[in-house]
Design a protein around this motif. Structure first.
Motif, PDB file in Angstrom:
ATOM      1  N   VAL A 181     -54.609  19.203  70.191  1.00 19.29           N
ATOM      2  CA  VAL A 181     -54.394  19.207  68.736  1.00 19.29           C
ATOM      3  C   VAL A 181     -54.078  17.792  68.271  1.00 19.29           C
ATOM      4  O   VAL A 181     -53.674  16.937  69.059  1.00 19.29           O
ATOM      5  N   ASP A 182     -54.276  17.561  66.975  1.00 22.56           N
ATOM      6  CA  ASP A 182     -53.994  16.238  66.428  1.00 22.56           C
ATOM      7  C   ASP A 182     -52.537  16.161  65.970  1.00 22.56           C
ATOM      8  O   ASP A 182     -51.744  17.080  66.215  1.00 22.56           O
ATOM      9  N   ALA A 183     -52.174  15.096  65.287  1.00 21.15           N
ATOM     10  CA  ALA A 183     -50.790  14.881  64.877  1.00 21.15           C
ATOM     11  C   ALA A 183     -50.333  15.849  63.801  1.00 21.15           C
ATOM     12  O   ALA A 183     -49.134  15.924  63.496  1.00 21.15           O
ATOM     13  N   PHE A 184     -51.275  16.601  63.222  1.00 12.49           N
ATOM     14  CA  PHE A 184     -50.940  17.655  62.263  1.00 12.49           C
ATOM     15  C   PHE A 184     -50.997  19.024  62.936  1.00 12.49           C
ATOM     16  O   PHE A 184     -50.981  20.051  62.249  1.00 12.49           O
ATOM     17  N   PHE A 185     -51.145  19.044  64.248  1.00  7.68           N
ATOM     18  CA  PHE A 185     -51.195  20.255  65.077  1.00  7.68           C
ATOM     19  C   PHE A 185     -52.467  21.070  64.846  1.00  7.68           C
ATOM     20  O   PHE A 185     -52.501  22.274  65.088  1.00  7.68           O
TER      21      PHE A 185
ATOM     22  N   TYR B  85     -46.158   4.591  70.090  1.00  3.45           N
ATOM     23  CA  TYR B  85     -44.824   4.446  69.514  1.00  3.45           C
ATOM     24  C   TYR B  85     -44.653   5.229  68.216  1.00  3.45           C
ATOM     25  O   TYR B  85     -44.196   6.370  68.213  1.00  3.45           O
ATOM     26  N   GLU B  86     -45.022   4.659  67.086  1.00  3.96           N
ATOM     27  CA  GLU B  86     -44.824   5.353  65.807  1.00  3.96           C
ATOM     28  C   GLU B  86     -45.576   6.680  65.755  1.00  3.96           C
ATOM     29  O   GLU B  86     -45.054   7.676  65.248  1.00  3.96           O
ATOM     30  N   GLY B  87     -46.791   6.677  66.282  1.00  2.00           N
ATOM     31  CA  GLY B  87     -47.614   7.885  66.221  1.00  2.00           C
ATOM     32  C   GLY B  87     -47.049   9.046  67.006  1.00  2.00           C
ATOM     33  O   GLY B  87     -47.398  10.205  66.756  1.00  2.00           O
ATOM     34  N   GLN B  88     -46.180   8.751  67.981  1.00  2.00           N
ATOM     35  CA  GLN B  88     -45.547   9.810  68.761  1.00  2.00           C
ATOM     36  C   GLN B  88     -44.080  10.003  68.379  1.00  2.00           C
ATOM     37  O   GLN B  88     -43.344  10.708  69.061  1.00  2.00           O
ATOM     38  N   GLY B  89     -43.665   9.371  67.283  1.00  2.00           N
ATOM     39  CA  GLY B  89     -42.306   9.559  66.801  1.00  2.00           C
ATOM     40  C   GLY B  89     -41.252   8.891  67.652  1.00  2.00           C
ATOM     41  O   GLY B  89     -40.111   9.374  67.729  1.00  2.00           O
ATOM     42  N   ARG B  90     -41.595   7.778  68.289  1.00  2.00           N
ATOM     43  CA  ARG B  90     -40.609   7.080  69.106  1.00  2.00           C
ATOM     44  C   ARG B  90     -39.700   6.207  68.237  1.00  2.00           C
ATOM     45  O   ARG B  90     -40.130   5.642  67.231  1.00  2.00           O
ATOM     46  N   LEU B  91     -38.473   6.070  68.686  1.00  2.00           N
ATOM     47  CA  LEU B  91     -37.480   5.266  67.973  1.00  2.00           C
ATOM     48  C   LEU B  91     -37.349   3.870  68.571  1.00  2.00           C
ATOM     49  O   LEU B  91     -36.557   3.060  68.072  1.00  2.00           O
ATOM     50  N   ASP B  92     -38.113   3.554  69.629  1.00  2.00           N
ATOM     51  CA  ASP B  92     -37.891   2.316  70.378  1.00  2.00           C
ATOM     52  C   ASP B  92     -39.032   1.314  70.263  1.00  2.00           C
ATOM     53  O   ASP B  92     -39.139   0.395  71.074  1.00  2.00           O
TER      54      ASP B  92
ATOM     55  N   GLU C 184     -50.016  13.058  74.614  1.00  2.00           N
ATOM     56  CA  GLU C 184     -50.688  11.926  75.242  1.00  2.00           C
ATOM     57  C   GLU C 184     -51.690  11.361  74.249  1.00  2.00           C
ATOM     58  O   GLU C 184     -51.573  11.631  73.059  1.00  2.00           O
ATOM     59  N   MET C 185     -52.656  10.563  74.707  1.00  2.00           N
ATOM     60  CA  MET C 185     -53.499   9.829  73.767  1.00  2.00           C
ATOM     61  C   MET C 185     -54.995   9.900  74.041  1.00  2.00           C
ATOM     62  O   MET C 185     -55.760   9.066  73.550  1.00  2.00           O
TER      63      MET C 185
END
Length: 318
Positions: A166-170, A221-228, A255-256
């Motif tokens: 699925v994509d980032a909108f599920f 990073y941003e696309g997976q909601g990472r804070l680091d 994953e990607m």
């Protein structure tokens, strides 16, 4: 199949232009290739005039792809030994040694190829791999992506067999801009193959294996909601809420590469699966901090499962 979105187009995923899917052959969906006197697989360092592709690859029945060149070489050595060909590293040579983009190793009917990181990199590799299998007249090929991922609510070390990417909108779809149109392709994977792999995992019973949705993103990073990452425009609560929504939608890892992998293999008549191990639970943090020996053990788990699957198909399991 995902619904057609206004202003976008959808492609049929089960029948090619000649209606011949199901013959076992690998089907390219590009009529222009028939007009070419030579097809150069540039990123592999191979070509239809410079190499006898049928002689080199016609016996291939299993293709295993993964991001890391070192990991795929290690898998090639592992499966070479598992199939009874010996453990001598000199027996494994990089077929793509003439290029620095990807590596490719062959062990009997098994081809192991690296694909780099992210949708663009694996997409390039898949175009040339699918053409290679077509030119080599390969039949009844099974292709499996093996890799690592971040889990959602999963204990590190859990192996996840993807049922749908699925994509980032599920949404169960892959969107690609072709010229100035957005094409939507299905990302459903082969149900029969998924069940075979799950049964193999139960038979070897060495680690926890489940079936679930895999979310494929365009960014680590941003696309997976990472804070680091170097950039972050959301709060820790925003991240947690998003990952919980993903979990509620059936997503078990991130994953990607899975979406374009599923879409391209489906369109070309390839039985495909994605098998990834989770290295961390993203609900608990963003960085991997497990000991190296534990990490190495986790990364080996998809390889162990796929080796058992291949050996079972070849009648080599005892």
């Amino acid at each position: 199949m995902a619904p057609i979105v206004a202003g976008k187009s959808s492609e049929a995923a089960v029948t090619d232009i000649n209606g011949q899917l199901g013959s076992g052959l690998v089907h390219i969906r590009n009529p222009h290739l028939d007009l070419m006197s030579e097809d150069i697989l540039y990123h592999f360092g191979l070509g239809t005039k410079t190499h006898d592709l049928p002689a080199m690859f016609s016996d291939v029945k299993f293709v295993c792809v993964g991001g890391s060149a070192n990991r795929m070489k290690a898998f090639a050595l592992f499966i070479h030994k598992e199939l009874g060909y010996g453990s001598d590293q000199n027996n494994i040579a990089d077929i793509c040694a003439g290029t620095d983009r990807y590596c490719m190793f062959k062990a009997g009917p098994v081809l192991a190829i690296s694909h780099g990181m992210g949708i663009p990199s694996i997409s390039i590799m898949l175009h040339e791999l699918i053409k290679l299998l077509h030119h080599a007249n390969c039949r009844d090929v099974v292709i499996i992506r093996i890799g690592t991922s971040g889990g959602i609510g999963m204990r590190p070390g859990t192996v996840i067999i993807t049922d749908t990417a699925v994509d980032a909108f599920f949404r169960p779809q892959f969107e690609l801009t072709v010229l100035d149109k957005v094409v939507i392709r299905s990302t459903e994977l082969d149900k029969e193959l998924i069940q075979e792999l799950l049964l193999c995992s139960q038979e070897i019973s060495q680690f926890n294996t489940i079936v679930g949705h895999t979310m494929c993103t365009y960014d680590f990073y941003e696309g997976q909601g990472r804070l680091d990452g170097a950039l972050c425009s959301f709060s820790s609560q925003d991240k947690f809420d998003y990952l919980m929504r993903a979990c509620s939608a059936g997503v078990r890892n991130i994953e990607m590469e899975s979406s374009v992998f599923a879409a391209m293999c489906r369109l070309c008549g390839l039985k495909a699966a994605v098998v990834c191990v989770t290295l961390l639970d993203r609900l608990q943090g963003d960085q991997i901090n497990i000991p190296h020996d534990v990490l190495a053990d986790y990364q080996l788990r998809p390889q162990i499962l796929i080796a058992a699957f291949i050996k079972k198909h070849l009648g080599l399991n005892t």
